[in-house]
Design an enzyme around this catalytic site. Structure first.
Site, PDB file in Angstrom:
ATOM      1  CG  ASP A   1      -1.654   7.685   0.613  1.00 33.08           C
ATOM      2  OD1 ASP A   1      -1.400   8.974   0.722  1.00 33.08           O
ATOM      3  OD2 ASP A   1      -1.954   6.995  -0.959  1.00 33.08           O
TER       4      ASP A   1
ATOM      5  CG  ASP B   1      -1.770   2.825   6.089  1.00 30.55           C
ATOM      6  OD1 ASP B   1      -2.787   2.010   5.927  1.00 30.55           O
ATOM      7  OD2 ASP B   1      -2.131   3.589   6.512  1.00 30.55           O
TER       8      ASP B   1
ATOM      9  CG  ASP C   1      -1.007   1.123   1.377  1.00 30.88           C
ATOM     10  OD1 ASP C   1      -2.164   1.548   0.787  1.00 30.88           O
ATOM     11  OD2 ASP C   1      -1.367   2.194   2.104  1.00 30.88           O
TER      12      ASP C   1
END
Ligand code: PGA
Ligand code: MG
Length: 253
Positions: A39, A200, A37
């Site tokens: 961001d 996240d 991922d």
């Protein structure tokens, strides 16, 4: 909830701890593909996203937000971030006319400020290097729009690590839908259980579970303001370095 390691538990004994506490999975997990991922996992983009959001709000004469508040707005792509910034609420819908005016203003400011404060999180460069050296096929899956993803990955030097990069607008559906993960598995011709997503947020965990892929989460990201320990994931790892120690290159059948 299925976290195996927390940032607190993590230490030199990580690997033996993993083996002794896990019966559902056997670590290191044999996988072929690692999806990462952007961001909140690869890059700390929050300050620049907040900068652009506040420049937009200022231009519209609306109240600005702290970086911490805007951090909690990150996760479901730009349109949702702009809606949240306009309303000060995670789920509220602004007036359609206001959104129509605000979106291009936001995009203009973010395009001009996409790489001001943004930098990789600790362990990212080393972790990605380790993953590449170990022979994993690498993919990036983000909900960020492609017009920002690609320049940012180039500017930070990560672009060429990835064989495929899928942004929030690359396919008809994005995370938490499993579509981008399923697409990556097909692209590399691997089964879902031969791939792991490192992310996240709830969007990553939900997408990975729906696709049948493994998922590790980092605790330093955004997760829309929620505690990462709430997520259904196979491991919570302090950085991509520890993540790389929990997988091994699966041999072809
Ligand atoms: O663009 C966002 O809101 C989040 O993007 P991510 O999927 O890379 O975390
Ligand atoms: Mg993220």
């Amino acid at each position: 909830m299925y976290p195996l390691f927390s940032a607190i538990d993590m230490n030199k004994e990580l690997f033996s701890y993993a083996k002794s506490t896990v019966d559902r999975l056997h670590f290191p997990l044999p996988v072929k593909v690692v999806m990462i991922d952007l961001d909140g996992t690869l890059l700390d983009t929050a300050e620049d996203l907040a900068l652009a959001a506040n420049l937009m709000l200022r231009e519209l004469g609306r109240p600005e937000h702290s970086v911490a508040t805007i951090k909690s707005y990150i996760g479901k792509g730009i349109q949702r971030l702009v809606k949240r910034a306009l309303t000060g609420d995670l789920n509220a819908e602004p007036e359609p006319q206001l959104l129509e005016v605000a979106l291009p203003i936001y995009k203009k400011h973010y395009a001009e400020n996409v790489h001001v404060h943004t930098k990789p999180f600790p362990g990212v460069k080393e972790g990605v290097e380790l993953l590449r050296k170990a022979g994993f096929r690498l993919a990036c899956i983000t909900n960020k729009s492609e017009s920002f993803t690609l320049p940012l990955l180039r500017a930070t030097g990560f672009h060429d690590y990835f064989e495929i990069i899928l942004s929030g607008d690359s396919l008809p559906k994005r995370k938490p839908d499993p579509m981008p993960l399923t697409h990556i598995c097909k692209y590399f011709n691997v089964q879902p259980h031969e791939a792991v997503l490192m992310g996240d947020s709830l969007n990553d965990a939900t997408a990975a579970r729906a696709a049948g892929c493994h998922v590790f989460c980092v605790p330093y990201g955004y997760n829309e303001g929620r505690d990462v320990r709430e997520l259904d994931c196979d491991a919570i790892v302090p950085s991509l370095v520890e993540a790389s120690q929990l997988i091994v290159k699966a041999t072809p059948q």
